[in-house]
Design a protein around this motif. Structure first.
Motif, PDB file in Angstrom:
ATOM      1  N   LYS A   1       0.933  -1.272  -0.026  1.00 26.56           N
ATOM      2  CA  LYS A   1      -0.043   0.167  -0.170  1.00 26.56           C
ATOM      3  C   LYS A   1       1.003   1.265   0.030  1.00 26.56           C
ATOM      4  O   LYS A   1       0.623   2.216  -0.916  1.00 26.56           O
ATOM      5  CB  LYS A   1      -0.879   0.088   1.191  1.00 26.56           C
ATOM      6  CG  LYS A   1      -2.049   0.956   1.001  1.00 26.56           C
ATOM      7  CD  LYS A   1      -3.093   0.725   2.089  1.00 26.56           C
ATOM      8  CE  LYS A   1      -3.900   1.694   2.325  1.00 26.56           C
ATOM      9  NZ  LYS A   1      -3.420   2.652   3.521  1.00 26.56           N
ATOM     10  N   LEU A   2       1.807   1.288   0.803  1.00 21.27           N
ATOM     11  CA  LEU A   2       2.751   2.425   0.822  1.00 21.27           C
ATOM     12  C   LEU A   2       3.517   2.454  -0.306  1.00 21.27           C
ATOM     13  O   LEU A   2       3.520   3.576  -0.952  1.00 21.27           O
ATOM     14  CB  LEU A   2       3.801   2.110   2.161  1.00 21.27           C
ATOM     15  CG  LEU A   2       5.108   3.162   2.310  1.00 21.27           C
ATOM     16  CD1 LEU A   2       4.216   4.646   2.742  1.00 21.27           C
ATOM     17  CD2 LEU A   2       5.782   2.820   3.244  1.00 21.27           C
TER      18      LEU A   2
ATOM     19  N   GLU B   1       1.144   4.159  -2.886  1.00 27.51           N
ATOM     20  CA  GLU B   1       1.076   5.355  -2.771  1.00 27.51           C
ATOM     21  C   GLU B   1       2.315   6.338  -2.921  1.00 27.51           C
ATOM     22  O   GLU B   1       2.245   7.469  -3.461  1.00 27.51           O
ATOM     23  CB  GLU B   1       0.986   5.831  -1.130  1.00 27.51           C
ATOM     24  CG  GLU B   1      -0.623   5.599  -0.489  1.00 27.51           C
ATOM     25  CD  GLU B   1      -0.514   5.697   0.806  1.00 27.51           C
ATOM     26  OE1 GLU B   1       0.219   6.090   1.321  1.00 27.51           O
ATOM     27  OE2 GLU B   1      -1.424   4.988   1.483  1.00 27.51           O
ATOM     28  N   LEU B   2       3.577   5.756  -3.019  1.00 29.44           N
ATOM     29  CA  LEU B   2       4.603   6.430  -3.121  1.00 29.44           C
ATOM     30  C   LEU B   2       4.937   6.449  -4.760  1.00 29.44           C
ATOM     31  O   LEU B   2       5.543   7.398  -5.441  1.00 29.44           O
ATOM     32  CB  LEU B   2       5.748   5.877  -2.372  1.00 29.44           C
ATOM     33  CG  LEU B   2       5.859   5.940  -0.811  1.00 29.44           C
ATOM     34  CD1 LEU B   2       6.871   5.315  -0.510  1.00 29.44           C
ATOM     35  CD2 LEU B   2       5.877   7.511  -0.691  1.00 29.44           C
TER      36      LEU B   2
ATOM     37  N   LYS C   1       4.413   7.471  -7.487  1.00 27.36           N
ATOM     38  CA  LYS C   1       3.332   8.382  -8.080  1.00 27.36           C
ATOM     39  C   LYS C   1       3.186   8.259  -9.556  1.00 27.36           C
ATOM     40  O   LYS C   1       1.964   8.270 -10.219  1.00 27.36           O
ATOM     41  CB  LYS C   1       3.972   9.908  -7.943  1.00 27.36           C
ATOM     42  CG  LYS C   1       3.970  10.011  -6.342  1.00 27.36           C
ATOM     43  CD  LYS C   1       2.966  11.292  -6.017  1.00 27.36           C
ATOM     44  CE  LYS C   1       2.643  11.204  -4.354  1.00 27.36           C
ATOM     45  NZ  LYS C   1       3.684  11.325  -3.523  1.00 27.36           N
TER      46      LYS C   1
ATOM     47  N   GLU D   1      10.823   9.666  -5.647  1.00 32.03           N
ATOM     48  CA  GLU D   1       9.603   9.259  -4.862  1.00 32.03           C
ATOM     49  C   GLU D   1       9.778   8.887  -3.409  1.00 32.03           C
ATOM     50  O   GLU D   1       8.727   9.129  -2.723  1.00 32.03           O
ATOM     51  CB  GLU D   1       8.876   8.062  -5.592  1.00 32.03           C
ATOM     52  CG  GLU D   1       8.226   8.786  -7.006  1.00 32.03           C
ATOM     53  CD  GLU D   1       7.785   7.604  -8.056  1.00 32.03           C
ATOM     54  OE1 GLU D   1       6.877   7.795  -8.831  1.00 32.03           O
ATOM     55  OE2 GLU D   1       8.718   6.377  -7.750  1.00 32.03           O
TER      56      GLU D   1
END
Ligand SMILES: *[C@@H]1O[C@H](CO)[C@@H](O)[C@H](O)[C@H]1NC(C)=O
Ligand SMILES: *[C@@H]1O[C@H](CO)[C@@H](O)[C@H](O)[C@H]1NC(C)=O
Ligand SMILES: *[C@@H]1O[C@H](CO)[C@@H](O)[C@H](O)[C@H]1NC(C)=O
Ligand SMILES: *[C@@H]1O[C@H](CO)[C@@H](O)[C@H](O)[C@H]1NC(C)=O
Length: 350
Positions: free
Chosen positions: A266-267, A270-271, A273, A283
Protein backbone atom coordinates in the motif's frame (compact mmCIF):
# COMPACT_ATOMS: atom_id res chain seq x y z
CA UNK A 1 -10.34 -32.00 53.29
CA UNK A 2 -13.97 -30.97 53.00
CA UNK A 3 -15.33 -29.07 50.09
CA UNK A 4 -15.91 -26.05 52.31
CA UNK A 5 -12.32 -25.82 53.51
CA UNK A 6 -11.06 -26.07 49.94
CA UNK A 7 -13.35 -23.21 49.02
CA UNK A 8 -12.09 -21.19 51.96
CA UNK A 9 -8.51 -21.89 50.92
CA UNK A 10 -9.21 -20.65 47.44
CA UNK A 11 -11.03 -17.61 48.73
CA UNK A 12 -8.14 -16.74 51.04
CA UNK A 13 -5.61 -17.27 48.27
CA UNK A 14 -7.55 -15.05 45.90
CA UNK A 15 -7.90 -12.40 48.57
CA UNK A 16 -4.19 -12.49 49.30
CA UNK A 17 -3.44 -12.18 45.62
CA UNK A 18 -5.72 -9.21 45.33
CA UNK A 19 -4.14 -7.60 48.37
CA UNK A 20 -0.66 -8.11 47.01
CA UNK A 21 -1.46 -6.81 43.58
CA UNK A 22 -3.40 -3.83 44.88
CA UNK A 23 -1.12 -2.78 47.70
CA UNK A 24 -0.08 0.74 46.87
CA UNK A 25 3.42 1.08 45.46
CA UNK A 26 5.73 2.69 47.96
CA UNK A 27 4.61 6.24 47.38
CA UNK A 28 7.61 8.17 48.65
CA UNK A 29 10.06 6.07 46.64
CA UNK A 30 9.91 8.84 44.08
CA UNK A 31 11.17 11.61 46.29
CA UNK A 32 14.23 9.78 47.46
CA UNK A 33 15.27 8.35 44.19
CA UNK A 34 18.81 9.10 43.36
CA UNK A 35 19.55 11.17 40.29
CA UNK A 36 21.61 9.10 37.93
CA UNK A 37 24.08 9.51 35.18
CA UNK A 38 24.36 7.10 32.35
CA UNK A 39 27.15 4.70 32.98
CA UNK A 40 27.28 2.42 29.99
CA UNK A 41 29.45 4.49 27.76
CA UNK A 42 30.99 2.79 24.77
CA UNK A 43 32.46 4.74 21.86
CA UNK A 44 31.34 2.31 19.18
CA UNK A 45 27.81 1.80 20.35
CA UNK A 46 26.44 5.14 19.33
CA UNK A 47 27.36 4.83 15.72
CA UNK A 48 25.79 1.43 15.35
CA UNK A 49 22.37 2.75 14.31
CA UNK A 50 20.74 -0.06 16.23
CA UNK A 51 20.18 1.77 19.40
CA UNK A 52 19.08 5.20 20.44
CA UNK A 53 19.34 6.52 23.92
CA UNK A 54 17.46 9.51 25.22
CA UNK A 55 19.61 12.58 25.66
CA UNK A 56 19.91 14.45 28.96
CA UNK A 57 17.22 17.05 29.33
CA UNK A 58 19.46 19.45 31.21
CA UNK A 59 22.51 20.68 29.28
CA UNK A 60 24.41 20.84 32.56
CA UNK A 61 23.91 17.12 33.08
CA UNK A 62 24.85 16.52 29.45
CA UNK A 63 28.02 18.47 30.08
CA UNK A 64 28.93 16.37 33.09
CA UNK A 65 28.30 13.21 31.11
CA UNK A 66 30.37 14.45 28.20
CA UNK A 67 33.31 15.29 30.44
CA UNK A 68 33.15 11.83 31.89
CA UNK A 69 32.91 10.28 28.46
CA UNK A 70 35.89 12.28 27.31
CA UNK A 71 37.94 10.92 30.16
CA UNK A 72 36.94 7.38 29.36
CA UNK A 73 37.60 8.01 25.72
CA UNK A 74 41.08 9.37 26.36
CA UNK A 75 41.84 6.43 28.55
CA UNK A 76 40.63 4.02 25.93
CA UNK A 77 42.60 5.72 23.16
CA UNK A 78 45.72 5.81 25.27
CA UNK A 79 45.27 2.20 26.15
CA UNK A 80 44.72 1.13 22.57
CA UNK A 81 47.80 2.99 21.45
CA UNK A 82 49.96 1.59 24.20
CA UNK A 83 48.73 -1.95 23.81
CA UNK A 84 48.10 -2.36 20.12
CA UNK A 85 49.61 -5.87 20.19
CA UNK A 86 47.47 -7.08 23.06
CA UNK A 87 44.32 -8.62 21.72
CA UNK A 88 42.20 -8.63 24.82
CA UNK A 89 41.95 -5.71 27.19
CA UNK A 90 41.92 -6.62 30.87
CA UNK A 91 38.42 -6.50 32.24
CA UNK A 92 39.26 -3.61 34.53
CA UNK A 93 39.81 -1.32 31.57
CA UNK A 94 36.24 -1.56 30.36
CA UNK A 95 34.85 -0.55 33.71
CA UNK A 96 33.48 2.97 33.94
CA UNK A 97 35.36 5.41 36.05
CA UNK A 98 33.44 4.80 39.18
CA UNK A 99 35.20 7.45 41.14
CA UNK A 100 34.46 10.32 38.77
CA UNK A 101 31.09 8.90 38.19
CA UNK A 102 30.18 8.85 41.84
CA UNK A 103 31.54 12.32 42.46
CA UNK A 104 29.38 13.66 39.69
CA UNK A 105 26.37 11.81 40.99
CA UNK A 106 26.97 13.03 44.52
CA UNK A 107 27.08 16.52 43.11
CA UNK A 108 23.77 16.07 41.32
CA UNK A 109 22.17 14.67 44.43
CA UNK A 110 23.39 17.41 46.74
CA UNK A 111 20.48 19.80 46.83
CA UNK A 112 22.65 22.73 47.88
CA UNK A 113 24.85 22.27 44.84
CA UNK A 114 22.39 21.03 42.27
CA UNK A 115 18.91 22.33 42.97
CA UNK A 116 16.56 20.55 40.60
CA UNK A 117 13.74 23.05 41.17
CA UNK A 118 16.15 25.89 40.56
CA UNK A 119 17.39 24.24 37.38
CA UNK A 120 13.88 23.80 36.01
CA UNK A 121 13.02 27.42 36.87
CA UNK A 122 16.10 28.46 34.93
CA UNK A 123 15.49 26.17 31.94
CA UNK A 124 11.78 26.79 31.51
CA UNK A 125 12.02 30.19 29.79
CA UNK A 126 14.63 28.74 27.42
CA UNK A 127 12.20 26.00 26.41
CA UNK A 128 9.02 28.06 26.35
CA UNK A 129 9.98 30.30 23.44
CA UNK A 130 7.55 29.68 20.61
CA UNK A 131 5.54 31.54 21.87
CA UNK A 132 6.60 32.36 25.42
CA UNK A 133 3.17 31.78 26.95
CA UNK A 134 3.87 29.85 30.15
CA UNK A 135 3.40 26.46 28.51
CA UNK A 136 6.01 24.08 27.20
CA UNK A 137 4.34 22.43 24.20
CA UNK A 138 5.29 19.24 22.40
CA UNK A 139 6.98 21.27 19.67
CA UNK A 140 8.94 23.39 22.10
CA UNK A 141 10.07 20.35 24.05
CA UNK A 142 11.00 18.54 20.84
CA UNK A 143 13.08 21.50 19.67
CA UNK A 144 14.76 21.70 23.05
CA UNK A 145 15.65 18.01 23.12
CA UNK A 146 16.74 18.12 19.50
CA UNK A 147 19.14 20.96 20.26
CA UNK A 148 20.61 18.94 23.11
CA UNK A 149 20.91 15.83 21.00
CA UNK A 150 22.53 17.67 18.11
CA UNK A 151 25.16 18.94 20.50
CA UNK A 152 25.73 15.41 21.69
CA UNK A 153 25.88 13.98 18.18
CA UNK A 154 28.40 16.63 17.13
CA UNK A 155 30.52 15.91 20.16
CA UNK A 156 30.63 12.22 19.29
CA UNK A 157 31.47 13.08 15.71
CA UNK A 158 34.41 15.13 16.93
CA UNK A 159 35.60 12.09 18.81
CA UNK A 160 35.16 9.86 15.80
CA UNK A 161 36.98 12.42 13.71
CA UNK A 162 39.99 12.25 16.01
CA UNK A 163 39.98 8.54 15.45
CA UNK A 164 39.94 8.71 11.66
CA UNK A 165 41.79 11.92 10.87
CA UNK A 166 45.17 10.24 11.00
CA UNK A 167 47.22 13.19 9.77
CA UNK A 168 45.37 15.63 12.04
CA UNK A 169 44.61 18.17 9.37
CA UNK A 170 40.96 18.55 10.39
CA UNK A 171 39.70 16.58 7.39
CA UNK A 172 39.00 12.92 6.76
CA UNK A 173 39.95 11.57 3.36
CA UNK A 174 38.52 8.35 2.05
CA UNK A 175 41.83 6.58 2.44
CA UNK A 176 42.07 7.72 6.03
CA UNK A 177 38.67 6.37 6.70
CA UNK A 178 38.32 2.91 8.09
CA UNK A 179 34.92 1.53 8.90
CA UNK A 180 34.20 1.33 12.62
CA UNK A 181 34.79 -1.99 14.33
CA UNK A 182 31.14 -3.00 14.35
CA UNK A 183 31.18 -2.87 10.55
CA UNK A 184 34.55 -4.57 10.23
CA UNK A 185 33.50 -7.36 12.56
CA UNK A 186 30.06 -7.82 11.11
CA UNK A 187 29.54 -10.32 8.35
CA UNK A 188 28.51 -8.58 5.18
CA UNK A 189 24.86 -9.52 5.40
CA UNK A 190 24.40 -7.17 8.33
CA UNK A 191 22.78 -3.78 8.24
CA UNK A 192 25.76 -1.58 7.47
CA UNK A 193 26.94 -3.54 4.47
CA UNK A 194 23.53 -4.02 2.99
CA UNK A 195 23.01 -0.31 3.11
CA UNK A 196 26.25 0.39 1.36
CA UNK A 197 27.18 2.34 4.42
CA UNK A 198 30.87 3.17 4.65
CA UNK A 199 31.43 2.90 0.95
CA UNK A 200 33.08 5.39 -1.33
CA UNK A 201 29.81 6.43 -2.89
CA UNK A 202 28.50 7.29 0.54
CA UNK A 203 31.68 9.18 1.25
CA UNK A 204 31.43 11.13 -1.99
CA UNK A 205 27.80 11.99 -1.39
CA UNK A 206 28.72 13.40 2.02
CA UNK A 207 31.42 15.53 0.49
CA UNK A 208 29.17 18.53 -0.21
CA UNK A 209 31.83 20.75 -1.75
CA UNK A 210 33.43 17.84 -3.64
CA UNK A 211 36.98 18.56 -2.54
CA UNK A 212 37.64 14.89 -1.72
CA UNK A 213 37.82 15.61 2.01
CA UNK A 214 35.21 15.65 4.74
CA UNK A 215 35.34 18.51 7.20
CA UNK A 216 33.59 18.11 10.54
CA UNK A 217 30.18 19.14 9.17
CA UNK A 218 30.43 16.76 6.25
CA UNK A 219 31.78 13.99 8.43
CA UNK A 220 28.84 14.45 10.80
CA UNK A 221 26.48 14.16 7.83
CA UNK A 222 28.36 11.08 6.67
CA UNK A 223 27.67 9.43 10.00
CA UNK A 224 24.07 10.61 10.25
CA UNK A 225 22.75 10.84 6.70
CA UNK A 226 19.11 10.91 7.78
CA UNK A 227 19.79 14.13 9.71
CA UNK A 228 21.67 15.76 6.88
CA UNK A 229 20.40 18.66 4.83
CA UNK A 230 22.81 17.85 2.05
CA UNK A 231 20.59 16.92 -0.95
CA UNK A 232 23.33 14.80 -2.54
CA UNK A 233 23.47 12.66 0.60
CA UNK A 234 19.70 12.34 0.96
CA UNK A 235 19.58 11.25 -2.65
CA UNK A 236 22.22 8.63 -1.94
CA UNK A 237 20.21 7.39 1.03
CA UNK A 238 17.11 7.03 -1.15
CA UNK A 239 19.08 5.21 -3.82
CA UNK A 240 20.38 2.78 -1.25
CA UNK A 241 16.85 2.25 -0.06
CA UNK A 242 15.68 1.42 -3.58
CA UNK A 243 18.61 -0.88 -4.20
CA UNK A 244 17.74 -2.66 -1.01
CA UNK A 245 14.11 -2.93 -1.93
CA UNK A 246 14.87 -4.25 -5.40
CA UNK A 247 17.22 -6.89 -4.04
CA UNK A 248 14.65 -8.08 -1.57
CA UNK A 249 11.81 -8.19 -4.06
CA UNK A 250 13.92 -10.26 -6.46
CA UNK A 251 14.90 -12.64 -3.76
CA UNK A 252 12.76 -15.80 -4.10
CA UNK A 253 12.78 -16.37 -0.35
CA UNK A 254 10.79 -13.17 -0.10
CA UNK A 255 7.94 -14.47 -2.24
CA UNK A 256 4.81 -12.72 -1.28
CA UNK A 257 3.04 -13.41 1.93
CA UNK A 258 0.11 -11.13 1.39
CA UNK A 259 -0.85 -10.73 5.02
CA UNK A 260 2.44 -9.18 6.05
CA UNK A 261 3.30 -7.41 2.83
CA UNK A 262 -0.02 -5.70 2.31
CA UNK A 263 0.94 -2.53 4.24
CA UNK A 264 4.24 -2.34 2.39
CA UNK A 265 2.41 -2.73 -0.92
CA UNK A 266 0.00 0.00 0.00
CA UNK A 267 2.80 2.35 0.95
CA UNK A 268 4.59 1.43 -2.23
CA UNK A 269 1.53 2.20 -4.33
CA UNK A 270 1.12 5.55 -2.62
CA UNK A 271 4.71 6.46 -3.22
CA UNK A 272 4.90 5.21 -6.76
CA UNK A 273 3.36 8.42 -8.08
CA UNK A 274 3.90 7.72 -11.76
CA UNK A 275 2.67 4.13 -11.26
CA UNK A 276 5.51 2.54 -13.21
CA UNK A 277 6.05 -0.13 -10.57
CA UNK A 278 9.38 1.33 -9.57
CA UNK A 279 10.19 3.83 -6.91
CA UNK A 280 12.52 6.53 -8.00
CA UNK A 281 14.64 8.24 -5.40
CA UNK A 282 12.57 11.38 -5.92
CA UNK A 283 9.46 9.44 -4.98
CA UNK A 284 11.17 8.17 -1.84
CA UNK A 285 12.47 11.50 -0.64
CA UNK A 286 9.33 12.44 1.33
CA UNK A 287 9.44 9.28 3.47
CA UNK A 288 13.14 8.82 3.95
CA UNK A 289 12.74 10.24 7.45
CA UNK A 290 10.41 7.37 8.28
CA UNK A 291 12.69 4.68 6.91
CA UNK A 292 15.67 6.19 8.70
CA UNK A 293 14.51 7.82 11.90
CA UNK A 294 16.17 11.16 12.36
CA UNK A 295 17.23 12.81 15.58
CA UNK A 296 14.06 14.88 15.37
CA UNK A 297 12.00 11.69 15.38
CA UNK A 298 13.67 10.50 18.57
CA UNK A 299 13.44 13.95 20.13
CA UNK A 300 9.70 13.96 19.52
CA UNK A 301 9.40 10.52 21.09
CA UNK A 302 11.25 11.75 24.14
CA UNK A 303 9.09 14.89 24.33
CA UNK A 304 5.94 12.77 24.13
CA UNK A 305 7.23 10.55 26.90
CA UNK A 306 7.99 13.55 29.10
CA UNK A 307 4.56 15.02 28.53
CA UNK A 308 2.83 11.71 29.20
CA UNK A 309 4.63 11.47 32.54
CA UNK A 310 4.41 15.05 33.81
CA UNK A 311 1.24 16.50 32.31
CA UNK A 312 -0.91 16.41 35.47
CA UNK A 313 -3.97 18.19 33.99
CA UNK A 314 -3.73 16.29 30.67
CA UNK A 315 -3.93 19.36 28.46
CA UNK A 316 -1.04 18.12 26.33
CA UNK A 317 1.48 20.71 27.47
CA UNK A 318 3.54 21.42 30.56
CA UNK A 319 3.60 24.34 32.94
CA UNK A 320 6.63 25.09 35.08
CA UNK A 321 4.60 23.89 38.07
CA UNK A 322 3.96 20.51 36.44
CA UNK A 323 7.65 20.17 35.63
CA UNK A 324 8.70 21.01 39.17
CA UNK A 325 6.22 18.48 40.51
CA UNK A 326 7.74 15.66 38.44
CA UNK A 327 11.46 16.36 38.56
CA UNK A 328 12.50 12.76 37.99
CA UNK A 329 10.89 12.74 34.58
CA UNK A 330 13.51 15.29 33.55
CA UNK A 331 16.41 13.86 35.44
CA UNK A 332 16.91 10.26 36.42
CA UNK A 333 13.83 8.84 34.79
CA UNK A 334 14.81 9.69 31.25
CA UNK A 335 18.08 7.91 31.65
CA UNK A 336 16.60 5.02 33.44
CA UNK A 337 12.96 4.40 32.85
CA UNK A 338 13.08 1.10 34.64
CA UNK A 339 14.63 1.78 37.98
CA UNK A 340 14.84 -1.85 39.00
CA UNK A 341 16.53 -3.20 35.90
CA UNK A 342 19.99 -1.97 36.76
CA UNK A 343 19.52 -2.11 40.46
CA UNK A 344 22.03 -4.86 41.04
CA UNK A 345 24.49 -3.00 38.88
CA UNK A 346 24.60 0.13 41.01
CA UNK A 347 23.60 -1.35 44.30
CA UNK A 348 27.00 -1.51 45.87
CA UNK A 349 27.49 2.19 45.22
CA UNK A 350 24.44 3.42 47.00
C1 LIG B 1 15.99 25.34 45.39
O1 LIG B 1 15.51 26.36 44.54
C2 LIG B 1 14.20 26.79 44.86
C3 LIG B 1 13.75 27.76 43.79
O2 LIG B 1 14.81 28.55 43.32
C4 LIG B 1 14.19 27.37 46.27
O3 LIG B 1 12.86 27.79 46.61
C5 LIG B 1 14.68 26.31 47.25
O4 LIG B 1 14.78 26.86 48.55
C6 LIG B 1 16.05 25.79 46.82
N1 LIG B 1 16.45 24.71 47.70
C7 LIG B 1 17.66 24.64 48.28
C8 LIG B 1 17.94 23.45 49.15
O5 LIG B 1 18.50 25.50 48.12
C1 LIG C 1 31.57 -10.78 2.07
O1 LIG C 1 32.25 -11.79 2.78
C2 LIG C 1 32.97 -12.71 1.97
C3 LIG C 1 33.57 -13.77 2.85
O2 LIG C 1 33.46 -13.45 4.19
C4 LIG C 1 34.04 -11.95 1.19
O3 LIG C 1 34.75 -12.83 0.35
C5 LIG C 1 33.38 -10.86 0.37
O4 LIG C 1 34.36 -10.08 -0.29
C6 LIG C 1 32.55 -9.96 1.24
N1 LIG C 1 31.84 -9.00 0.42
C7 LIG C 1 31.90 -7.70 0.60
C8 LIG C 1 31.05 -6.87 -0.30
O5 LIG C 1 32.58 -7.19 1.48
C1 LIG D 1 34.47 9.60 -5.46
O1 LIG D 1 35.06 10.83 -5.85
C2 LIG D 1 36.40 10.71 -6.32
C3 LIG D 1 36.88 12.11 -6.66
O2 LIG D 1 36.85 12.95 -5.55
C4 LIG D 1 36.45 9.81 -7.53
O3 LIG D 1 37.78 9.63 -7.95
C5 LIG D 1 35.83 8.47 -7.21
O4 LIG D 1 35.78 7.65 -8.36
C6 LIG D 1 34.44 8.64 -6.63
N1 LIG D 1 33.95 7.32 -6.24
C7 LIG D 1 32.72 6.89 -6.48
C8 LIG D 1 32.40 5.51 -5.99
O5 LIG D 1 31.87 7.58 -6.99
C1 LIG E 1 32.41 22.20 5.83
O1 LIG E 1 32.23 22.35 4.45
C2 LIG E 1 30.91 22.77 4.07
C3 LIG E 1 30.85 22.81 2.57
O2 LIG E 1 30.99 21.52 2.06
C4 LIG E 1 30.57 24.11 4.67
O3 LIG E 1 29.25 24.48 4.34
C5 LIG E 1 30.74 24.02 6.16
O4 LIG E 1 30.53 25.29 6.75
C6 LIG E 1 32.12 23.51 6.52
N1 LIG E 1 32.19 23.34 7.96
C7 LIG E 1 33.13 23.87 8.72
C8 LIG E 1 33.05 23.59 10.19
O5 LIG E 1 34.02 24.56 8.25
Amino acid sequence: MGKASVLIYIAVAVLLLLLVSHSPKKPSHHRYRRLKLRSNFSPDKHSSHHHHEPVPFDPLVADIERKREDKQWEKKMYFEQAHKELEEAPAAESQPEWEDFMNAEDYLNDEDKFNVTGRLVLLFPKIDVDPADGYATENELTDWILKNSEREVMHRTQREMELHDKNRDGFVSFSEYEPPSWVRNADNTSFGYEMGWWKEEHFNASDADGDGLLNITEFNDFQHPADSKNPKLLQWLCQEEIRNYDEESHNPSHESDDSTEAPARKLFAELDKDGDGYLSDVELLPVIGKLHPSERYYAKQQADYIISQADADKDGRLTLREMIDSPYVFYSAIFNEDDESDYEYHDEFR
